[in-house]
Design a protein around this motif. Structure first.
Motif, PDB file in Angstrom:
ATOM      1  N   ILE A  63      -8.297  -0.384  -1.967  1.00 40.55           N
ATOM      2  CA  ILE A  63      -7.156  -1.283  -2.152  1.00 40.55           C
ATOM      3  C   ILE A  63      -6.107  -1.095  -1.061  1.00 40.55           C
ATOM      4  CG2 ILE A  63      -7.518  -1.490  -4.645  1.00 40.55           C
ATOM      5  CD1 ILE A  63      -5.034   0.348  -5.027  1.00 40.55           C
ATOM      6  N   GLY A  64      -6.308  -0.134  -0.183  1.00 38.59           N
ATOM      7  CA  GLY A  64      -5.392   0.077   0.936  1.00 38.59           C
ATOM      8  C   GLY A  64      -4.179   0.929   0.618  1.00 38.59           C
ATOM      9  N   LEU A  65      -4.177   1.598  -0.522  1.00 41.17           N
ATOM     10  CA  LEU A  65      -3.053   2.464  -0.867  1.00 41.17           C
ATOM     11  C   LEU A  65      -2.999   3.669   0.070  1.00 41.17           C
ATOM     12  CD1 LEU A  65      -0.673   3.124  -2.720  1.00 41.17           C
ATOM     13  CD2 LEU A  65      -2.291   4.238  -4.266  1.00 41.17           C
ATOM     14  N   VAL A  66      -4.142   4.264   0.327  1.00 41.19           N
ATOM     15  CA  VAL A  66      -4.247   5.354   1.304  1.00 41.19           C
ATOM     16  C   VAL A  66      -5.314   4.968   2.311  1.00 41.19           C
ATOM     17  CG1 VAL A  66      -3.447   7.167  -0.252  1.00 41.19           C
ATOM     18  CG2 VAL A  66      -5.870   6.664  -0.131  1.00 41.19           C
ATOM     19  N   ARG A  67      -5.150   5.489   3.530  1.00 44.20           N
ATOM     20  CA  ARG A  67      -6.083   5.130   4.601  1.00 44.20           C
ATOM     21  C   ARG A  67      -6.497   6.366   5.390  1.00 44.20           C
ATOM     22  NH1 ARG A  67      -2.457   1.685   3.741  1.00 44.20           N
ATOM     23  NH2 ARG A  67      -0.765   2.244   5.125  1.00 44.20           N
ATOM     24  N   PRO A  68      -7.794   6.580   5.544  1.00 46.61           N
ATOM     25  CA  PRO A  68      -8.233   7.685   6.398  1.00 46.61           C
ATOM     26  C   PRO A  68      -8.005   7.323   7.866  1.00 46.61           C
ATOM     27  CG  PRO A  68     -10.123   6.479   5.552  1.00 46.61           C
ATOM     28  CD  PRO A  68      -8.899   5.880   4.918  1.00 46.61           C
ATOM     29  N   SER A  69      -7.330   8.186   8.605  1.00 44.31           N
ATOM     30  CA  SER A  69      -6.974   7.839   9.979  1.00 44.31           C
ATOM     31  C   SER A  69      -8.046   8.200  11.005  1.00 44.31           C
ATOM     32  CB  SER A  69      -5.650   8.513  10.367  1.00 44.31           C
ATOM     33  OG  SER A  69      -5.779   9.913  10.303  1.00 44.31           O
ATOM     34  N   ILE A  70      -8.989   9.042  10.651  1.00 39.80           N
ATOM     35  CA  ILE A  70     -10.011   9.440  11.622  1.00 39.80           C
ATOM     36  C   ILE A  70     -11.201   8.492  11.591  1.00 39.80           C
ATOM     37  CG2 ILE A  70     -11.610  11.264  12.315  1.00 39.80           C
ATOM     38  CD1 ILE A  70      -9.506  13.289  11.379  1.00 39.80           C
ATOM     39  N   ILE A 115      12.667  13.082  -1.671  1.00 45.46           N
ATOM     40  CA  ILE A 115      12.735  11.630  -1.781  1.00 45.46           C
ATOM     41  C   ILE A 115      13.007  11.221  -3.223  1.00 45.46           C
ATOM     42  CG2 ILE A 115      11.275  11.174   0.217  1.00 45.46           C
ATOM     43  CD1 ILE A 115       8.939  10.693  -1.740  1.00 45.46           C
ATOM     44  N   ILE A 116      13.431   9.984  -3.358  1.00 44.74           N
ATOM     45  CA  ILE A 116      13.628   9.385  -4.672  1.00 44.74           C
ATOM     46  C   ILE A 116      12.880   8.061  -4.681  1.00 44.74           C
ATOM     47  CG2 ILE A 116      15.303   8.411  -6.295  1.00 44.74           C
ATOM     48  CD1 ILE A 116      17.372  10.331  -5.019  1.00 44.74           C
ATOM     49  N   LEU A 117      12.079   7.863  -5.717  1.00 43.27           N
ATOM     50  CA  LEU A 117      11.387   6.590  -5.921  1.00 43.27           C
ATOM     51  C   LEU A 117      12.137   5.845  -7.004  1.00 43.27           C
ATOM     52  CD1 LEU A 117       7.783   8.027  -6.023  1.00 43.27           C
ATOM     53  CD2 LEU A 117       8.678   6.541  -4.268  1.00 43.27           C
ATOM     54  N   ASP A 118      12.645   4.657  -6.663  1.00 44.39           N
ATOM     55  CA  ASP A 118      13.351   3.890  -7.685  1.00 44.39           C
ATOM     56  C   ASP A 118      12.357   3.097  -8.528  1.00 44.39           C
ATOM     57  OD1 ASP A 118      12.743   1.513  -6.309  1.00 44.39           O
ATOM     58  OD2 ASP A 118      14.740   1.319  -5.440  1.00 44.39           O
ATOM     59  N   GLU A 119      12.859   2.379  -9.516  1.00 49.65           N
ATOM     60  CA  GLU A 119      11.980   1.663 -10.451  1.00 49.65           C
ATOM     61  C   GLU A 119      11.201   0.525  -9.809  1.00 49.65           C
ATOM     62  OE1 GLU A 119      16.105  -0.255 -11.082  1.00 49.65           O
ATOM     63  OE2 GLU A 119      15.329   1.722 -10.636  1.00 49.65           O
ATOM     64  N   TYR A 120      11.579   0.131  -8.606  1.00 51.66           N
ATOM     65  CA  TYR A 120      10.876  -0.938  -7.895  1.00 51.66           C
ATOM     66  C   TYR A 120       9.835  -0.403  -6.917  1.00 51.66           C
ATOM     67  CZ  TYR A 120      14.874  -3.371  -9.782  1.00 51.66           C
ATOM     68  OH  TYR A 120      15.830  -3.858 -10.630  1.00 51.66           O
ATOM     69  N   ARG A 171       3.159  -0.113  -7.289  1.00 51.54           N
ATOM     70  CA  ARG A 171       4.483   0.192  -6.740  1.00 51.54           C
ATOM     71  C   ARG A 171       4.463   1.415  -5.829  1.00 51.54           C
ATOM     72  NH1 ARG A 171       8.373  -1.448 -11.470  1.00 51.54           N
ATOM     73  NH2 ARG A 171       7.956  -3.666 -11.413  1.00 51.54           N
ATOM     74  N   LEU A 172       3.292   1.988  -5.572  1.00 50.79           N
ATOM     75  CA  LEU A 172       3.206   3.184  -4.734  1.00 50.79           C
ATOM     76  C   LEU A 172       2.933   2.861  -3.268  1.00 50.79           C
ATOM     77  CD1 LEU A 172       1.326   5.714  -7.025  1.00 50.79           C
ATOM     78  CD2 LEU A 172       3.764   5.548  -6.552  1.00 50.79           C
ATOM     79  N   VAL A 206      -0.118  13.344  -7.295  1.00 55.68           N
ATOM     80  CA  VAL A 206       0.912  13.959  -8.140  1.00 55.68           C
ATOM     81  C   VAL A 206       1.771  12.886  -8.808  1.00 55.68           C
ATOM     82  CG1 VAL A 206       3.017  15.367  -8.081  1.00 55.68           C
ATOM     83  CG2 VAL A 206       0.964  16.134  -6.884  1.00 55.68           C
ATOM     84  N   ILE A 207       2.081  11.830  -8.076  1.00 55.71           N
ATOM     85  CA  ILE A 207       2.992  10.802  -8.596  1.00 55.71           C
ATOM     86  C   ILE A 207       2.273   9.747  -9.428  1.00 55.71           C
ATOM     87  CG2 ILE A 207       4.569   8.953  -7.895  1.00 55.71           C
ATOM     88  CD1 ILE A 207       5.426  10.806  -5.603  1.00 55.71           C
ATOM     89  N   ALA A 208       1.028   9.428  -9.089  1.00 52.39           N
ATOM     90  CA  ALA A 208       0.277   8.410  -9.834  1.00 52.39           C
ATOM     91  C   ALA A 208       0.191   8.809 -11.310  1.00 52.39           C
ATOM     92  CB  ALA A 208      -1.118   8.250  -9.255  1.00 52.39           C
ATOM     93  N   GLY A 209       0.405   7.876 -12.163  1.00 52.16           N
ATOM     94  CA  GLY A 209       0.330   8.146 -13.588  1.00 52.16           C
ATOM     95  C   GLY A 209       1.624   8.659 -14.187  1.00 52.16           C
ATOM     96  N   ARG A 210       2.627   8.853 -13.356  1.00 56.18           N
ATOM     97  CA  ARG A 210       3.930   9.244 -13.904  1.00 56.18           C
ATOM     98  C   ARG A 210       4.680   7.976 -14.261  1.00 56.18           C
ATOM     99  NH1 ARG A 210       5.776  14.761 -10.914  1.00 56.18           N
ATOM    100  NH2 ARG A 210       3.913  15.900 -11.478  1.00 56.18           N
ATOM    101  N   THR A 211       5.808   7.738 -13.661  1.00 61.13           N
ATOM    102  CA  THR A 211       6.626   6.616 -14.099  1.00 61.13           C
ATOM    103  C   THR A 211       6.333   5.302 -13.398  1.00 61.13           C
ATOM    104  OG1 THR A 211       8.336   7.229 -12.528  1.00 61.13           O
ATOM    105  CG2 THR A 211       8.527   8.133 -14.739  1.00 61.13           C
ATOM    106  N   LEU A 212       5.644   5.353 -12.262  1.00 66.83           N
ATOM    107  CA  LEU A 212       5.408   4.125 -11.500  1.00 66.83           C
ATOM    108  C   LEU A 212       3.930   3.733 -11.527  1.00 66.83           C
ATOM    109  CD1 LEU A 212       7.523   4.717  -8.286  1.00 66.83           C
ATOM    110  CD2 LEU A 212       8.005   3.126 -10.114  1.00 66.83           C
TER     111      LEU A 212
END
Length: 128
Positions: free
Chosen positions: A29-36, A92-97, A71-72, A61-67
């Protein structure tokens, strides 16, 4: 010329504490991309850098928490642009958006606070 350390999908999963299926989905889905090596097509394998593996760890770590995942995207883009050497000094701070803010006076007071230096202190980062 020194070559960059390459991590396979399996190695990144072990370092990041995510499943193979999660990482495969996030790449598709393009959320993360291998650079090599992107690993497009049958028989090709993805190859990740240390920075890529760190991004996957933070997303895990963040997936499955509040967002929700949709939205990631801003988080992954922010981390892609932030040199790994600066992570130890970055909160960092991730807001609700899903917007990403560096901690400071202009950052929102409400949101998910993440100290990037602490993300790697969790047990899943311990290599066998």
């Amino acid at each position: 010329m020194a070559t960059a350390t390459r991590y396979s999908t399996t190695e990144v999963c072990a370092l990041a504490g995510c499943s193979f299926r999660q990482l495969d989905y996030w790449c598709r889905i393009g959320l993360v991309r291998p650079s090599i090596a992107a690993g497009k097509g049958s028989g090709n394998r993805r190859a990740f850098s240390a920075h890529d593996a760190a991004v996957v760890r933070v997303v895990t770590v963040i997936a499955g928490r509040t967002l929700p995942l949709n939205r990631l995207g801003h988080l992954a883009e922010f981390l892609d642009d932030l040199p790994l050497q600066q992570w130890a000094a970055t909160s960092i701070i991730l807001d609700e958006y899903g917007d990403v803010w560096r901690s400071g006076s202009d950052a929102p007071k409400i949101g998910l606070h993440v100290d990037l230096s602490l993300v790697f202190d969790e047990p899943a980062t311990q290599a066998a």
